[in-house]
Design an enzyme around this catalytic site. Structure first.
Site, PDB file in Angstrom:
ATOM      1  N   ASN A 265       0.858  -1.185   0.000  1.00 38.74           N
ATOM      2  CA  ASN A 265       0.000   0.000   0.000  1.00 38.74           C
ATOM      3  C   ASN A 265       0.894   1.235   0.000  1.00 38.74           C
ATOM      4  O   ASN A 265       1.502   1.568   1.015  1.00 38.74           O
ATOM      5  CB  ASN A 265      -0.904  -0.017   1.241  1.00 38.74           C
ATOM      6  CG  ASN A 265      -1.759   1.227   1.355  1.00 38.74           C
ATOM      7  OD1 ASN A 265      -1.902   1.991   0.400  1.00 38.74           O
ATOM      8  ND2 ASN A 265      -2.338   1.437   2.530  1.00 38.74           N
TER       9      ASN A 265
ATOM     10  N   LYS B  81      -0.021   4.279  -0.216  1.00 38.44           N
ATOM     11  CA  LYS B  81      -0.686   5.426   0.422  1.00 38.44           C
ATOM     12  C   LYS B  81      -0.524   6.675  -0.472  1.00 38.44           C
ATOM     13  O   LYS B  81      -0.533   6.554  -1.700  1.00 38.44           O
ATOM     14  CB  LYS B  81      -0.165   5.625   1.841  1.00 38.44           C
ATOM     15  CG  LYS B  81      -0.295   4.349   2.677  1.00 38.44           C
ATOM     16  CD  LYS B  81       0.042   4.544   4.120  1.00 38.44           C
ATOM     17  CE  LYS B  81      -0.113   3.225   4.874  1.00 38.44           C
ATOM     18  NZ  LYS B  81       0.136   3.376   6.321  1.00 38.44           N
TER      19      LYS B  81
ATOM     20  N   HIS C 243      -9.360   1.013   5.686  1.00 34.86           N
ATOM     21  CA  HIS C 243      -8.066   1.214   6.341  1.00 34.86           C
ATOM     22  C   HIS C 243      -8.245   2.176   7.513  1.00 34.86           C
ATOM     23  O   HIS C 243      -9.061   3.093   7.460  1.00 34.86           O
ATOM     24  CB  HIS C 243      -7.053   1.773   5.340  1.00 34.86           C
ATOM     25  CG  HIS C 243      -5.641   1.713   5.824  1.00 34.86           C
ATOM     26  ND1 HIS C 243      -5.128   2.616   6.729  1.00 34.86           N
ATOM     27  CD2 HIS C 243      -4.632   0.835   5.551  1.00 34.86           C
ATOM     28  CE1 HIS C 243      -3.861   2.315   6.973  1.00 34.86           C
ATOM     29  NE2 HIS C 243      -3.545   1.242   6.281  1.00 34.86           N
TER      30      HIS C 243
ATOM     31  N   GLU D 103      -6.613   4.592   8.475  1.00 37.18           N
ATOM     32  CA  GLU D 103      -6.398   5.991   8.137  1.00 37.18           C
ATOM     33  C   GLU D 103      -7.620   6.599   7.471  1.00 37.18           C
ATOM     34  O   GLU D 103      -7.852   7.807   7.557  1.00 37.18           O
ATOM     35  CB  GLU D 103      -5.159   6.100   7.237  1.00 37.18           C
ATOM     36  CG  GLU D 103      -3.873   5.775   7.994  1.00 37.18           C
ATOM     37  CD  GLU D 103      -2.714   5.387   7.106  1.00 37.18           C
ATOM     38  OE1 GLU D 103      -1.658   5.040   7.670  1.00 37.18           O
ATOM     39  OE2 GLU D 103      -2.862   5.417   5.860  1.00 37.18           O
TER      40      GLU D 103
ATOM     41  N   GLU E 254      -4.658  -4.981  10.926  1.00 35.39           N
ATOM     42  CA  GLU E 254      -3.604  -3.992  11.132  1.00 35.39           C
ATOM     43  C   GLU E 254      -3.828  -3.263  12.452  1.00 35.39           C
ATOM     44  O   GLU E 254      -4.643  -2.334  12.524  1.00 35.39           O
ATOM     45  CB  GLU E 254      -3.591  -2.965   9.990  1.00 35.39           C
ATOM     46  CG  GLU E 254      -3.141  -3.508   8.660  1.00 35.39           C
ATOM     47  CD  GLU E 254      -2.782  -2.383   7.698  1.00 35.39           C
ATOM     48  OE1 GLU E 254      -1.678  -2.418   7.154  1.00 35.39           O
ATOM     49  OE2 GLU E 254      -3.597  -1.471   7.514  1.00 35.39           O
TER      50      GLU E 254
ATOM     51  N   GLY F 212       3.348   1.918  10.897  1.00 37.74           N
ATOM     52  CA  GLY F 212       4.371   2.945  10.736  1.00 37.74           C
ATOM     53  C   GLY F 212       5.139   3.291  11.993  1.00 37.74           C
ATOM     54  O   GLY F 212       5.942   4.217  11.992  1.00 37.74           O
TER      55      GLY F 212
ATOM     56  N   SER G 260       4.054  -2.413  10.358  1.00 43.94           N
ATOM     57  CA  SER G 260       5.509  -2.462  10.523  1.00 43.94           C
ATOM     58  C   SER G 260       6.105  -3.800  10.109  1.00 43.94           C
ATOM     59  O   SER G 260       6.990  -4.338  10.776  1.00 43.94           O
ATOM     60  CB  SER G 260       5.898  -2.107  11.969  1.00 43.94           C
ATOM     61  OG  SER G 260       5.553  -0.780  12.272  1.00 43.94           O
TER      62      SER G 260
END
Length: 253
Positions: free
Chosen positions: A10, A12, A95, A97, A165, A171, A211
């Site tokens: 991904n 992003k 997701h 985000e 996730e 991240g 990660s």
């Protein structure tokens, strides 16, 4: 029989035309690597068409999000049919985000998954708990609620992938223990079996994301019920993404 593994990158909101050199490197390295496993890159929408040409026959292309409707007055949005028109075969929905930054609810995610199916795309439905939920011992309750409300009726191994996730790991450089990952994936598989039946549940791919790097990929991908990975930052560098792909076994049989 275990599901065929999937390694998905991904990108992003990263990548300009000049960064397609990374995709060219991935394309060259992935030639023949897809035997026994599936490879996927989800670039920004601006690079979808060019990426499809570069990776044709070596890795699949997917979108990072889609609108629930086929068309209309939705400035800035992209329909699932538009993604398919550019050569995409997958799309990420739900997701964290998007859920946090755009206020997307489980109902929104479910509608987008249905839109993906309508367009002939495989929906990668994302689930994940916050650091607060994790530390409070609410992880499985939160994940169970997201799974129940985000996955539409009619799910199959062909039209859906589930990606776990943990939000606090994305991240951050932090990852759950292998035991924690195994427990969550076992829980998700069991919940899917209770709702859709064991045969369907056993065929659905469960990805881990958060990660994932070349130095921990082999350990994570060896966990039972982990059928691949959804990779963020490491997918932007060809060397890292290819190393993770190589660490993925073709099967756990």
């Amino acid at each position: 029989m275990t599901p065929r593994p999937l390694i998905a990158g991904n990108w992003k909101m990263n990548g300009l035309l000049r960064h397609l050199t990374e995709l060219e490197a991935i394309s060259g390295a992935c030639a023949g690597m897809g035997e026994g496993k599936d490879l996927l890159i989800c670039p920004p929408a601006t690079l979808l068409s060019a990426s499809a040409g570069l990776l044709f026959g070596k890795a699949a292309i997917g979108g990072q999000d889609c609108h629930a409707e086929t068309s209309g007055a939705y400035t800035g949005d992209v329909a699932a049919e538009m993604l398919a028109d550019l050569g995409a075969t997958y799309v990420i929905v739900g997701h964290s985000e998007r859920r946090a930054g755009h206020g997307e609810s489980d109902a929104d995610v479910r509608a987008k998954a249905q839109a993906a199916w309508r367009a002939g795309l495989t929906a990668i439905i994302c689930l994940g708990e916050s650091a607060e939920d994790h530390e409070a011992g609410e992880k499985l309750r939160v994940l169970g609620a997201q799974l129940a409300a985000s996955v539409p009726d009619g799910m199959s191994a062909k039209n859906t992938v589930i990606a776990y996730e943990p939000i606090w790991a994305i991240g951050s450089g932090r990852t759950p223990t292998t035991e924690d990952i195994a427990n969550v994936h076992d829980f998700l598989r069991q919940n899917l079996a209770e709702r859709f039946g064991k045969e369907v549940a056993d065929g659905v791919r469960l990805l881990y994301g958060g990660s994932v790097k070349p130095d921990n990929a082999a350990e994570i991908l060896a966990i039972v019920n982990v059928d691949g990975a959804l990779i963020g930052g490491a997918s932007l560098k060809a060397a890292d993404f290819v190393a993770i792909c190589r660490a993925c076994p073709s099967s756990k049989d």
